[in-house]
Design a protein around this motif. Sequence first.
Motif, short mmCIF file in Angstrom:
data_model
loop_
_atom_site.label_atom_id
_atom_site.label_comp_id
_atom_site.label_asym_id
_atom_site.label_seq_id
_atom_site.Cartn_x
_atom_site.Cartn_y
_atom_site.Cartn_z
N UNK B 103 0.84 -1.19 0.00
CA UNK B 103 0.00 0.00 0.00
C UNK B 103 0.88 1.24 0.00
N UNK B 104 2.00 1.16 0.70
CA UNK B 104 2.93 2.28 0.77
C UNK B 104 3.49 2.62 -0.60
N UNK B 105 3.76 1.60 -1.39
CA UNK B 105 4.29 1.83 -2.74
C UNK B 105 3.25 2.52 -3.60
N UNK B 106 2.01 1.97 -3.59
CA UNK B 106 0.96 2.53 -4.43
C UNK B 106 0.60 3.93 -3.95
N UNK B 107 0.58 4.13 -2.64
CA UNK B 107 0.19 5.42 -2.10
C UNK B 107 1.34 6.39 -1.94
N UNK B 108 2.54 5.98 -2.30
CA UNK B 108 3.69 6.87 -2.22
C UNK B 108 4.08 7.23 -0.81
N UNK B 109 3.87 6.32 0.12
CA UNK B 109 4.23 6.64 1.50
C UNK B 109 4.84 5.43 2.18
N UNK B 110 6.11 5.20 1.93
CA UNK B 110 6.78 4.04 2.50
C UNK B 110 7.62 4.47 3.69
#
Lengths: 296, 454
Positions: B103-110
């Motif tokens: 989800x972090x990758x898709x949402x740009x928040x890792x």
Amino acid sequence: MKKPKMTKAQKSEAIWGLAFVAPTITGLLILNFYPIVNTVWQSFFKTGDFGKGNTFIGLTNYVNVCTSSEFWGSLLNTVKYAVIEVPFSIAIALVLAVFLNRKMRFRSGYRTIFFLPMVAAPAAVAMVWKWLYNQRYGLLNQIFHTDIAWISTPSVAWISVGVVGVWSIIGYNMVLFLGGLQEIPHDYYEAAQIDGASGIRQFFTITIPLLSPTIYFILQTRIIAALQVFDLIYMMIDKTNVALKSVQSVVYVFYQYVFTYDNKGYGSTMVVLLLIFILFLTAALQKFEKKFVFYN
Amino acid sequence: MKFKKVIAVSMTAAMALSMLTACGGGDTAADSNVSDSSNSESADASGGENAASGSTDGLEVKIWDSMQKDGIETICNEWSATSGIPVNVEVVNWDSYWTLLEAGVSGGEMPDVFWSHSNYIQKYMDAEVLLPLNDYIEKDETMDLNNFFPDIVELYTNDDGTHYAIPKDYDTIALFYNKKMFDDAGLSYPDDTWTWEDLYENAKQLTKEDGSQYGIGINTDLNQESYYNIIYSYGGYVISDDHKKSGMDDPKTIEAMEMWGKVIKDCMPPQTTLAEADATDLFTSGVTAMQLAGSWRIASLKSFDEASDWAVAQIPYCDQNGNGQCDEGERVSIYNGLGWAAPADCADPDAAYSLISYLCSKEGQTRQAELGVTMSAYMGTSDSWKNSTDLWDLSPFLDEANGSAKLVIYPYSRSTIWAEDMKQQLVAAWNDTSLMAQVCQEIADSMNAQLAQE
């Protein structure tokens, strides 16, 4: 035909009204409608990693899902779960509500106790029941001196899960029934008593017909919710549990495909089909509504 | 009516709040590469809750093993003391970890710095969502990848030679046993002369008819700690070296699994028990007498009161040539190693690399072993790990890495989905061990089908 012109006051009222519901509308659009559209959209694709590189494959996912025994098996499991949860939770809750609608000591105490499972987090409920059911250390086997693998025997596990579902939803149904019961005028019962009707007779000829709108409402919402069961199964049935295949629901399999196997297109297809199934079921129920429901 | 109003108001508030946070997340991510002033202003206004991911607020580190948290935190704090950048270490359990990272990758928040694993790394490398470390490693005089186990370095290197993570640790498998149960049964303790057949014979004698005690308990999900090792020590394989073909239908693999089937049938609790109670719990609570355990479990095993009853021996071997001694390749320990990685869109890549560099430096790796977190991937720094507990002699774990066993890297392919499937497919063989060969064949078929699609 010309629309009547709004007065200034009406206009400002409409604007304010819109302004007040705007947060809800945007919330629904972003959190509900967009995901629904996106899910349907994805079901026509072979999805790439991290949502990039999706390739359109038409109805291939639908063909694959419809020809897989896993999907139909899980749909059957889901229906089996609903068959336990819905009728039992409604029947028990209705009887409890009737008893708790009378004047009695500790009435609110009992009501609270029955409602408590609803307040507990479903994951926590499932964890506690998982240990109650445990074959080796579980309380159930200790009390009854049995040696039954409650959640690891394929023929028993689906009932065990259903029982937890019933247990956790009774309180909620009961509160709704209590609300419905309080709207039934007392005169009917007084008249029935004068005519010499027994308590059971009163229940079937007065309470049930007059409560039918509530019963119908609960029936419909519970069926929809039961068909989406996931958390109980996910928490209680381990991945290596031999009973998994005969318990896993559609949403559980969907979760496996989307989050473990990373096949979002296939997973989306499953929930779209589940959505269609629920839509048909609800439509059928609506048709029967006039037949069964008595509106004052 | 008042009640309804309260509910309506609070629900609207909740919805508005969740929208705010959603927007906040998006804007902060954009903030790192968009310099448009109005955009970053709105991010400042609504993105307050994403404090940890901003460069000025420190680094967010994500791991999945709560037993390692304290040690990792200690090492991170040592880095903070010199760099002045605070580090926040968070634990998310294995399953949620990968959901969250994706989800972090898709949402740009890792997270800024995190663990990676051979099951998933290839997908992340291919999508180029991780920070390429080559330039940093080149400039960093203290970093030399030759110091690490080459297999583990290779796990985190793409075909074009780009390094996406630096090895953090490695693990080996050894045999834990309950000394008291061996004494009661009048058996001598396991040692490095044990073959898998010895394990079977002893486990059988330690199994009581009434179901109060079993020789060993291993569920299908403990692949790295049990059957993978046996397969390779019998000369079989799980996946071919080019990661294209399943070895589950190899005759030697099947021979190994049939041997393991004997153990399952005669020495283990029923699979239903194994699936309901964690296999390791059965050992710690004194139901099973032996347990194959990975070195990563030491941190949690040593916290038990009964720990002093246990001891460790090397993993058994298979006497393939029948000469009565352990020759090269006959004792196998599967090993694997995690890597420290950073995201490609990291807000402060220099700081993130600096932390990774410290965690993987000789000093950081020695600290990791000393603190008893786990064995370190930096070769030669793990000896002090042995001293992290005086409950048991941990040298079998280290001896295996120092030549007494052949180390085989944990079988993986581009997306190791088949490993999850295998765990579920094997349940049938656990329940009825006469099906073992048939189940292995089925696994090979479905595994080959999956590998063909990769």
